[in-house]
Design an enzyme around this catalytic site. Structure first.
Site, PDB file in Angstrom:
ATOM      1  N   GLN A  26       0.803  -1.228   0.000  1.00 49.03           N
ATOM      2  CA  GLN A  26       0.000   0.000   0.000  1.00 49.03           C
ATOM      3  C   GLN A  26       0.834   1.276   0.000  1.00 49.03           C
ATOM      4  O   GLN A  26       0.311   2.350  -0.287  1.00 49.03           O
ATOM      5  CB  GLN A  26      -0.944  -0.003   1.202  1.00 49.03           C
ATOM      6  CG  GLN A  26      -1.990  -1.104   1.119  1.00 49.03           C
ATOM      7  CD  GLN A  26      -2.899  -1.121   2.345  1.00 49.03           C
ATOM      8  OE1 GLN A  26      -2.607  -1.795   3.316  1.00 49.03           O
ATOM      9  NE2 GLN A  26      -3.989  -0.377   2.301  1.00 49.03           N
ATOM     10  N   HIS A  46      -2.677  -4.054 -12.726  1.00 46.27           N
ATOM     11  CA  HIS A  46      -2.293  -3.613 -14.067  1.00 46.27           C
ATOM     12  C   HIS A  46      -3.343  -3.973 -15.111  1.00 46.27           C
ATOM     13  O   HIS A  46      -3.326  -3.434 -16.212  1.00 46.27           O
ATOM     14  CB  HIS A  46      -0.917  -4.181 -14.447  1.00 46.27           C
ATOM     15  CG  HIS A  46       0.203  -3.531 -13.670  1.00 46.27           C
ATOM     16  ND1 HIS A  46       1.465  -4.059 -13.557  1.00 46.27           N
ATOM     17  CD2 HIS A  46       0.222  -2.377 -12.941  1.00 46.27           C
ATOM     18  CE1 HIS A  46       2.217  -3.273 -12.804  1.00 46.27           C
ATOM     19  NE2 HIS A  46       1.487  -2.252 -12.414  1.00 46.27           N
ATOM     20  N   ASP A  55       2.093   1.304  -8.353  1.00 40.75           N
ATOM     21  CA  ASP A  55       3.431   1.371  -8.949  1.00 40.75           C
ATOM     22  C   ASP A  55       4.320   2.358  -8.187  1.00 40.75           C
ATOM     23  O   ASP A  55       5.513   2.123  -8.011  1.00 40.75           O
ATOM     24  CB  ASP A  55       3.357   1.809 -10.418  1.00 40.75           C
ATOM     25  CG  ASP A  55       2.729   0.739 -11.294  1.00 40.75           C
ATOM     26  OD1 ASP A  55       2.339  -0.317 -10.757  1.00 40.75           O
ATOM     27  OD2 ASP A  55       2.622   0.961 -12.514  1.00 40.75           O
ATOM     28  N   HIS A 125       1.067  -9.323   4.251  1.00 47.68           N
ATOM     29  CA  HIS A 125      -0.106  -8.445   4.210  1.00 47.68           C
ATOM     30  C   HIS A 125      -0.644  -8.470   2.768  1.00 47.68           C
ATOM     31  O   HIS A 125      -0.655  -7.460   2.070  1.00 47.68           O
ATOM     32  CB  HIS A 125       0.274  -7.025   4.656  1.00 47.68           C
ATOM     33  CG  HIS A 125      -0.899  -6.185   5.094  1.00 47.68           C
ATOM     34  ND1 HIS A 125      -0.970  -5.594   6.348  1.00 47.68           N
ATOM     35  CD2 HIS A 125      -2.033  -5.815   4.466  1.00 47.68           C
ATOM     36  CE1 HIS A 125      -2.098  -4.899   6.446  1.00 47.68           C
ATOM     37  NE2 HIS A 125      -2.759  -5.013   5.319  1.00 47.68           N
ATOM     38  N   ASN A 169      -1.784 -11.199   7.858  1.00 44.22           N
ATOM     39  CA  ASN A 169      -2.775 -10.178   8.165  1.00 44.22           C
ATOM     40  C   ASN A 169      -4.144 -10.580   7.635  1.00 44.22           C
ATOM     41  O   ASN A 169      -4.315 -10.808   6.440  1.00 44.22           O
ATOM     42  CB  ASN A 169      -2.376  -8.848   7.510  1.00 44.22           C
ATOM     43  CG  ASN A 169      -3.381  -7.742   7.817  1.00 44.22           C
ATOM     44  OD1 ASN A 169      -3.504  -7.305   8.951  1.00 44.22           O
ATOM     45  ND2 ASN A 169      -4.125  -7.301   6.810  1.00 44.22           N
ATOM     46  N   GLU A 170      -5.119 -10.665   8.511  1.00 41.41           N
ATOM     47  CA  GLU A 170      -6.529 -10.876   8.143  1.00 41.41           C
ATOM     48  C   GLU A 170      -6.749 -11.998   7.132  1.00 41.41           C
ATOM     49  O   GLU A 170      -7.219 -11.757   6.015  1.00 41.41           O
ATOM     50  CB  GLU A 170      -7.117  -9.581   7.589  1.00 41.41           C
ATOM     51  CG  GLU A 170      -7.082  -8.440   8.581  1.00 41.41           C
ATOM     52  CD  GLU A 170      -7.733  -7.177   8.030  1.00 41.41           C
ATOM     53  OE1 GLU A 170      -8.026  -7.122   6.818  1.00 41.41           O
ATOM     54  OE2 GLU A 170      -7.959  -6.251   8.812  1.00 41.41           O
ATOM     55  N   ASN A 309      -7.802  -6.565  14.410  1.00 43.18           N
ATOM     56  CA  ASN A 309      -8.078  -5.346  13.646  1.00 43.18           C
ATOM     57  C   ASN A 309      -9.557  -5.031  13.791  1.00 43.18           C
ATOM     58  O   ASN A 309     -10.406  -5.854  13.439  1.00 43.18           O
ATOM     59  CB  ASN A 309      -7.752  -5.543  12.157  1.00 43.18           C
ATOM     60  CG  ASN A 309      -6.254  -5.667  11.914  1.00 43.18           C
ATOM     61  OD1 ASN A 309      -5.437  -5.473  12.816  1.00 43.18           O
ATOM     62  ND2 ASN A 309      -5.890  -5.988  10.676  1.00 43.18           N
ATOM     63  N   TYR A 311     -12.581  -2.244  12.987  1.00 45.21           N
ATOM     64  CA  TYR A 311     -13.025  -1.026  12.309  1.00 45.21           C
ATOM     65  C   TYR A 311     -14.457  -0.647  12.669  1.00 45.21           C
ATOM     66  O   TYR A 311     -14.773   0.515  12.864  1.00 45.21           O
ATOM     67  CB  TYR A 311     -12.922  -1.193  10.780  1.00 45.21           C
ATOM     68  CG  TYR A 311     -11.494  -1.136  10.298  1.00 45.21           C
ATOM     69  CD1 TYR A 311     -10.915   0.070   9.948  1.00 45.21           C
ATOM     70  CD2 TYR A 311     -10.723  -2.292  10.223  1.00 45.21           C
ATOM     71  CE1 TYR A 311      -9.594   0.139   9.527  1.00 45.21           C
ATOM     72  CE2 TYR A 311      -9.399  -2.231   9.797  1.00 45.21           C
ATOM     73  CZ  TYR A 311      -8.838  -1.019   9.453  1.00 45.21           C
ATOM     74  OH  TYR A 311      -7.539  -0.947   9.044  1.00 45.21           O
TER      75      TYR A 311
HETATM   76  C1  GBH Z   1      -7.916  -3.577   6.503  1.00 45.06           C
HETATM   77  O1  GBH Z   1      -8.846  -4.597   6.283  1.00 45.06           O
HETATM   78  C2  GBH Z   1      -6.599  -3.925   5.830  1.00 45.06           C
HETATM   79  O2  GBH Z   1      -5.811  -4.724   6.682  1.00 45.06           O
HETATM   80  C3  GBH Z   1      -5.798  -2.717   5.420  1.00 45.06           C
HETATM   81  O3  GBH Z   1      -4.757  -3.086   4.573  1.00 45.06           O
HETATM   82  C4  GBH Z   1      -6.690  -1.694   4.782  1.00 45.06           C
HETATM   83  O4  GBH Z   1      -5.989  -0.551   4.371  1.00 45.06           O
HETATM   84  C5  GBH Z   1      -7.751  -1.321   5.786  1.00 45.06           C
HETATM   85  O5  GBH Z   1      -8.534  -2.442   6.040  1.00 45.06           O
HETATM   86  C6  GBH Z   1      -8.691  -0.241   5.302  1.00 45.06           C
HETATM   87  O6  GBH Z   1      -9.453  -0.660   4.209  1.00 45.06           O
HETATM   88  O7  GBH Z   1     -15.421  -1.811  -0.198  1.00 45.06           O
HETATM   89  O8  GBH Z   1     -17.498  -2.405   0.887  1.00 45.06           O
HETATM   90  O9  GBH Z   1     -16.340  -4.049  -0.466  1.00 45.06           O
HETATM   91  C7  GBH Z   1     -10.133  -4.421   6.837  1.00 45.06           C
HETATM   92  C8  GBH Z   1     -11.154  -5.327   6.165  1.00 45.06           C
HETATM   93  C9  GBH Z   1     -11.919  -5.833   3.948  1.00 45.06           C
HETATM   94  C10 GBH Z   1     -12.617  -3.899   5.031  1.00 45.06           C
HETATM   95  C11 GBH Z   1     -12.361  -5.286   2.611  1.00 45.06           C
HETATM   96  C12 GBH Z   1     -13.085  -3.330   3.695  1.00 45.06           C
HETATM   97  C13 GBH Z   1     -14.022  -3.875   1.558  1.00 45.06           C
HETATM   98  C14 GBH Z   1     -15.404  -3.399   1.833  1.00 45.06           C
HETATM   99  N1  GBH Z   1     -11.532  -4.793   4.867  1.00 45.06           N
HETATM  100  N2  GBH Z   1     -13.481  -4.410   2.834  1.00 45.06           N
HETATM  101  S1  GBH Z   1     -16.228  -2.893   0.402  1.00 45.06           S
END
Ligand code: GBH
Length: 480
Positions: A26, A46, A55, A125, A169-170, A309, A311
């Protein structure tokens, strides 16, 4: 329960580390520099992903000193980062170690330490050498071997510098999106099977690497574990609280129960449901592969901490059985968003701070109060450097975390903010930013500017306590 405003509850105890996180793909960019081969995500972006790729991303490969300085100046003690597998092993083979990459990461890790921070390194990751997807990626057992090879190379070179490790990771997120939904590379849409096969391979790969580390590279004070993304669930129908339990087991328990529960193996409820669904579909065995006794024993206990993690949260509601054969439908629970929850630009992150406290208490009770490292917590916002919603989000989540630790005895050891920089956001490209530091993705220099949340966190870490109510930071004269 709501955290009380009692001053003691608002303090950061000495055994709590505050950190900041990022990941290689990222942020690094330099996708074909110094011997790196294309990763699965390079190839995918790509051709797919609406033209957004990584990139250059934040160009952190070249600007790592500036990033590390920013983190250190923000008073963070803990620097979470990941390594790029296709940089270190471009052909995937251990016969072909890319020493440019080894040297690069040595420089990075030494810089992190020089700046007074503790590096926390994720092996995986989500990015791996693209060639592995030719044999099915994580749906192939070869990936277990490949991951072991990679881990040996990494430990051999870095185990003496790094004390804190995360294997994967996840796993759930990667497996569901990469091998079920098809939103992530390799883009498989084998919904009712792919995620389960991927998840099992990741569990075994993780466990083998854990044992490898413990047998060959362990120091008395090093730690290695896995990190899962868990939502908290609230039952839509209060008279059916079990919908939230089922949702937890299906979402978080799937890849946590085999590691953290006393009995090991997948959660009983999950095994039952998937088997019943499979029979209804006319299959003679469950779509969830079986963990054999030796596998269960190999996997059980293979994490020194619970990596979490968090959110957001979801509502849960029981639904009738379906025969769709889809991953989501197997749970028997519908997961929805409560309209009363506020949100910012990412519609998948309604703001539910109490969900963090609640899930910490669930983890404490379910898994015998393991040390918990919260390794990601954050929210996307529009680009402005006056990021009030994000700042308040951190305040309310940290407050819940402190109450869970200080009042309820949850063994939280680290709280790590996602993310240091406005980065490449996977399928969302550059349309969602999680950074506490703004990155100008239109400038060739990728200029960095700390946001309001950065200065707020810096101050809180310095005070080592939160105020009892949120005090709105002043708007700076110049904002982006
Ligand atoms: C994290 O995953 C990741 O570990 C991290 O790399 C990332 O930057 C961060 O989330 C923020 O996104 O767009 O409605 O389809 C958290 C789990 C899985 C949550 C994918 C968002 C897509 C939702 N993520 N999900 S949607």
């Amino acid at each position: 329960p709501n955290p009380s405003d009692d001053d003691e509850l608002l303090k950061f105890p000495d055994d709590l580390m505050i950190g900041v996180a990022s990941s290689a793909f990222q942020t690094e960019g330099a996708w074909d520099v110094d011997g790196k081969s294309p990763s699965n995500w390079d190839e995918y972006t790509h051709v797919n992903n609406f033209g957004a790729n990584a990139d250059i991303a934040c160009d952190s490969y070249h600007k790592y000193k500036e990033d590390i300085k920013l983190a250190a100046n923000g008073n963070f003690k803990f620097f979470r980062m990941s390594l790029s597998w296709s940089r270190i092993l471009p052909t995937g083979s251990i016969g072909n170690i890319n020493y440019n990459a080894i040297n690069h990461y040595k420089n990075v890790l030494n810089e992190v330490k020089k700046q007074g921070m503790i590096p926390f390194v994720t092996l995986y990751h989500w990015d791996h050498p693209a060639i592995f997807d030719k044999f099915g990626g994580w749906n192939s057992e070869k990936m277990i071997i490949a991951f072991n090879d990679y881990a040996q190379v990494v430990f051999k070179h870095f185990a003496n510098i790094v004390k804190f490790w995360t294997t994967i990771n996840e796993p759930m997120v990667y497996c569901y999106y990469g091998h079920g939904k098809g939103f992530f590379p390799p883009g498989d849409t084998f919904e009712g099977r792919g995620p389960y096969i991927c998840g099992q391979n990741m569990l075994i790969a993780h466990a083998q690497v854990y044992h490898l580390f413990k047998n060959k590279y362990n120091n008395s004070d090093s730690q290695i574990g896995i990190v899962n993304a868990c939502w908290n669930f609230y039952p839509e129908n209060p008279s059916e609280p079990e919908s939230a339990d089922i949702a937890f087991e299906y979402n978080c328990g799937w890849l946590s129960n085999p590691i953290f529960s006393k009995e090991g193996d997948y959660p009983v409820i999950m095994k039952q449901r998937i088997k019943e669904n499979s029979y209804l579909e006319g299959l003679s065995t469950s779509r969830l592969p079986e963990l054999t006794e030796p596998m269960i024993n190999l996997i059980k206990g293979t994490s020194d901490y619970f990596g979490l993690n968090y959110y957001s949260s979801r509502m849960s509601d029981k639904v009738e059985k379906t025969q769709s054969g889809k991953w989501f439908d197997d749970s028997g629970v519908n997961m929805t968003i409560n309209n009363e929850w506020p949100m910012d630009v990412a519609t998948w992150i309604p703001i539910v701070p109490e969900g963090l406290g609640d899930i910490l208490r669930i983890i404490k009770n379910k898994y015998n109060n393991p040390p918990v490292y919260i390794l990601e917590n954050g929210i996307a916002s529009n680009g402005s450097s006056y990021d009030l919603v994000r700042t308040k989000y951190f305040y309310s989540h940290m407050k819940e975390m402190l109450a869970a630790k200080n009042r309820d005895g949850c063994n939280v050891k680290a709280y790590v903010v996602w993310s240091l920089l406005d980065s490449f956001e996977w399928v969302a490209g550059y349309r969602q930013y999680f950074g506490i530091v703004y990155v100008d993705h239109n400038s060739p220099q990728r200029t960095r500017t700390p946001k309001t949340s950065y200065y707020w966190l810096k101050d809180m870490i310095h005070q080592r306590a939160l105020p009892s109510t949120f005090i709105t930071p002043l708007k700076p004269l110049k904002t982006i």
